[in-house]
Design a protein around this motif. Structure first.
Motif, mmCIF file in Angstrom:
data_model
loop_
_atom_site.group_PDB
_atom_site.id
_atom_site.type_symbol
_atom_site.label_atom_id
_atom_site.label_comp_id
_atom_site.label_asym_id
_atom_site.label_seq_id
_atom_site.Cartn_x
_atom_site.Cartn_y
_atom_site.Cartn_z
ATOM 1 N N LEU A 70 0.782 -1.238 0.000
ATOM 2 C CA LEU A 70 0.000 0.000 0.000
ATOM 3 C C LEU A 70 0.817 1.294 0.000
ATOM 4 C CD1 LEU A 70 -2.999 -0.932 2.386
ATOM 5 C CD2 LEU A 70 -2.766 -1.297 -0.080
ATOM 6 N N HIS A 71 2.095 1.196 -0.416
ATOM 7 C CA HIS A 71 2.879 2.427 -0.622
ATOM 8 C C HIS A 71 2.137 3.364 -1.575
ATOM 9 C CE1 HIS A 71 6.798 1.723 1.155
ATOM 10 N NE2 HIS A 71 6.792 0.493 0.687
ATOM 11 N N ALA A 72 1.631 2.765 -2.666
ATOM 12 C CA ALA A 72 1.049 3.573 -3.744
ATOM 13 C C ALA A 72 -0.167 4.348 -3.253
ATOM 14 C CB ALA A 72 0.663 2.674 -4.915
ATOM 15 N N LEU A 73 -0.835 3.830 -2.209
ATOM 16 C CA LEU A 73 -2.003 4.530 -1.671
ATOM 17 C C LEU A 73 -1.613 5.453 -0.516
ATOM 18 C CD1 LEU A 73 -3.156 1.722 -2.959
ATOM 19 C CD2 LEU A 73 -5.267 2.537 -1.898
ATOM 20 N N LYS A 74 -0.320 5.645 -0.317
ATOM 21 C CA LYS A 74 0.195 6.475 0.787
ATOM 22 C C LYS A 74 -0.360 6.001 2.130
ATOM 23 C CE LYS A 74 1.392 10.757 -1.624
ATOM 24 N NZ LYS A 74 1.736 10.076 -2.843
ATOM 25 N N ASN A 75 -0.452 4.682 2.263
ATOM 26 C CA ASN A 75 -0.974 4.079 3.489
ATOM 27 C C ASN A 75 -0.124 2.843 3.789
ATOM 28 O OD1 ASN A 75 -2.620 3.504 5.648
ATOM 29 N ND2 ASN A 75 -4.185 2.475 4.404
ATOM 30 N N VAL A 103 -1.760 -8.213 -3.150
ATOM 31 C CA VAL A 103 -1.959 -6.755 -3.036
ATOM 32 C C VAL A 103 -0.829 -6.033 -3.779
ATOM 33 C CG1 VAL A 103 -2.031 -4.793 -1.430
ATOM 34 C CG2 VAL A 103 -3.252 -6.904 -0.867
ATOM 35 N N ALA A 104 0.403 -6.494 -3.579
ATOM 36 C CA ALA A 104 1.544 -5.854 -4.252
ATOM 37 C C ALA A 104 1.392 -5.959 -5.767
ATOM 38 C CB ALA A 104 2.849 -6.504 -3.796
ATOM 39 N N ALA A 105 0.897 -7.104 -6.259
ATOM 40 C CA ALA A 105 0.728 -7.288 -7.712
ATOM 41 C C ALA A 105 -0.331 -6.324 -8.244
ATOM 42 C CB ALA A 105 0.353 -8.737 -8.008
ATOM 43 N N LEU A 106 -1.435 -6.168 -7.510
ATOM 44 C CA LEU A 106 -2.481 -5.231 -7.937
ATOM 45 C C LEU A 106 -1.935 -3.805 -7.957
ATOM 46 C CD1 LEU A 106 -5.538 -6.708 -5.988
ATOM 47 C CD2 LEU A 106 -5.297 -6.577 -8.479
ATOM 48 N N GLU A 107 -1.167 -3.450 -6.927
ATOM 49 C CA GLU A 107 -0.572 -2.096 -6.898
ATOM 50 C C GLU A 107 0.328 -1.890 -8.111
ATOM 51 O OE1 GLU A 107 0.817 -0.085 -3.124
ATOM 52 O OE2 GLU A 107 0.691 -2.170 -2.461
ATOM 53 N N ALA A 108 1.123 -2.920 -8.430
ATOM 54 C CA ALA A 108 2.044 -2.810 -9.577
ATOM 55 C C ALA A 108 1.276 -2.650 -10.882
ATOM 56 C CB ALA A 108 2.949 -4.039 -9.629
ATOM 57 N N GLU A 109 0.055 -3.225 -10.916
ATOM 58 C CA GLU A 109 -0.785 -3.069 -12.127
ATOM 59 C C GLU A 109 -1.451 -1.702 -12.186
ATOM 60 O OE1 GLU A 109 -3.756 -6.166 -12.084
ATOM 61 O OE2 GLU A 109 -2.197 -7.697 -11.955
ATOM 62 N N GLY A 110 -1.306 -0.930 -11.119
ATOM 63 C CA GLY A 110 -1.893 0.411 -11.113
ATOM 64 C C GLY A 110 -3.215 0.498 -10.373
ATOM 65 N N ARG A 132 -5.631 1.256 -7.553
ATOM 66 C CA ARG A 132 -5.521 2.189 -6.427
ATOM 67 C C ARG A 132 -6.806 2.265 -5.599
ATOM 68 N NH1 ARG A 132 -1.208 1.451 -7.795
ATOM 69 N NH2 ARG A 132 0.393 2.874 -8.570
ATOM 70 N N ASP A 133 -7.876 1.627 -6.043
ATOM 71 C CA ASP A 133 -9.169 1.834 -5.381
ATOM 72 C C ASP A 133 -9.407 0.799 -4.281
ATOM 73 O OD1 ASP A 133 -11.285 -0.347 -6.693
ATOM 74 O OD2 ASP A 133 -9.520 0.109 -7.902
ATOM 75 N N TYR A 134 -10.018 1.297 -3.221
ATOM 76 C CA TYR A 134 -10.286 0.442 -2.069
ATOM 77 C C TYR A 134 -11.401 -0.570 -2.344
ATOM 78 C CZ TYR A 134 -6.947 2.623 1.079
ATOM 79 O OH TYR A 134 -5.780 3.022 1.674
#
Ligand SMILES: Cc1cc2nc3c(=O)[nH]c(=O)nc-3n(C[C@H](O)[C@H](O)[C@H](O)COP(=O)(O)O)c2cc1C
Length: 330
Positions: free
Chosen positions: A231-236, A249-256, A258-260
């Motif tokens: 959750l780095h990308a979400l600043k959380n 979660v990391a894979a989803l973040e890497a795909e871009g 960002r939504d909860y």
């Protein structure tokens, strides 16, 4: 091991055991307190107010009059703090006099907490936030570094750096939090000039932690590489056990992503509770830091804390014998 913290709180060990969502129950906190440290019950771990009040009463009975604490996690979103005033009323009614605040600034709640006689420790992830909490009147601050299990903030600065900087600027007792799992580190914190440490991950293998033995046994197998951040990308940023859910979660973040709506089901608290209940440690974003490397056996919380302080004394004696004789008089 007398410090400003032990004097002010009337405790024997300069160790605070931070709130643990789902796991810092009355039984766990009572064990910590009876071992001479301070612990904090997490109200959100209980399904309703009556169950929380019952936990406070059971903790009081188990601690025989020793003070114990409650964790109040403050959100940046005011609507999520609606229950805070009610919890403070409950603390006052149940004669709880120790509070650990975390998350957002405690300033809005300090007058109410002070009015009911609470000793407030604030966990801050930056020196600036710790200094403003100290200025507002908290009794002690904990500098929480990037190594901590749970929410390290966005600064990515290690605990020792934050604490050393804070000690140069802040007059109230300063504690080091994040990554602490051994007596050597407690000794280092005291040598730094800190008034104690706050720990979380190291305590997860305590007998009084109700999580399934399969989970606790898995923790015994970890070294210092067993946690990761998401959750780095979400600043959380969230430091947790490296498992299948964290990887997803990391894979989803890497795909871009960002939504909860997408991430929420993976990072939600219910998955954590299920993992603790079933022992299936592969699922859920489970708060954990590298201090779990020191989880080496299942034993009572009191035994863990006794070993930590005994190791710290050994480390301090060793430093005195090795280094102090060579010091020129001040
Ligand atoms: C399983 C777990 C749950 C946690 N839940 C909370 C919480 O509900 N509220 C809070 O303020 N901190 C929470 N924390 C953070 C701890 O109170 C403490 O600040 C942190 O564990 C210190 O870092 P360490 O794990 O490296 O010792 C949690 C930590 C862990 C490991």
């Amino acid at each position: 091991m007398k410090t400003r913290l032990t004097e002010r709180f009337g405790i024997e060990k300069p160790i605070l055991c931070g709130g643990l969502m789902w796991l810092a129950t009355a039984e766990y906190v009572a064990a910590v307190v009876n071992a001479g440290a301070m612990g904090y019950i997490t109200p959100r771990s209980y399904p309703d107010e009556a169950a929380f009040v019952d936990a406070l009463r059971r903790c009081r009975a188990m601690t025989g009059g020793r003070p114990f604490g409650v964790n109040l996690y403050i959100s940046a979103r005011p609507e999520e703090n609606a229950r805070m005033r009610r919890w403070i009323e409950i603390l006052a009614g149940e004669d709880v006099r120790h509070v650990e605040t975390a998350g957002y600034s405690p300033v809005a709640f300090l007058p109410a907490l002070k009015a009911v006689g609470c000793q407030v420790v604030h966990k801050a992830t930056s020196v600036r936030h710790a200094a403003s909490a100290a200025k507002a009147g908290v009794d002690a601050v904990v500098l929480i570094g990037a190594e901590c299990g749970g929410h390290p903030g966005q600064g990515d600065i290690p605990a020792m750096v934050l604490a050393a900087r804070a000690l140069e600027q802040i007059d109230v007792p300063v504690l080091v939090g994040g990554g602490i799992g051994s007596g050597r580190q407690l000794a280092a914190a005291l040598a730094l000039g800190a008034d104690g440490v706050l720990i979380g991950s190291r305590m997860l293998v305590a007998d009084e932690i109700w999580a399934h033995d399969a989970y606790k046994t898995h923790l015994l197998s970890l070294d210092e590489t067993g946690s990761t951040t998401v959750l780095h990308a979400l600043k959380n940023t969230y430091r947790c056990l490296a498992n299948d859910t964290a990887a997803a979660v990391a894979a989803l973040e890497a795909e871009g992503v960002r939504d909860y709506e997408t991430l929420g089901p993976l990072i939600g608290g219910m998955m954590q509770r299920q993992a603790y209940e079933t022992g299936d440690w592969s699922q859920g974003v489970l708060s954990l830091g590298p201090a779990a490397a020191w989880c080496d056996r299942l034993e009572p919380a009191g035994a863990i804390l006794d070993r930590l302080t005994a190791e710290a004394e050994t480390a301090l004696r060793s430093a005195r014998d090795r280094i102090a004789p060579a010091l020129a008089p001040a």
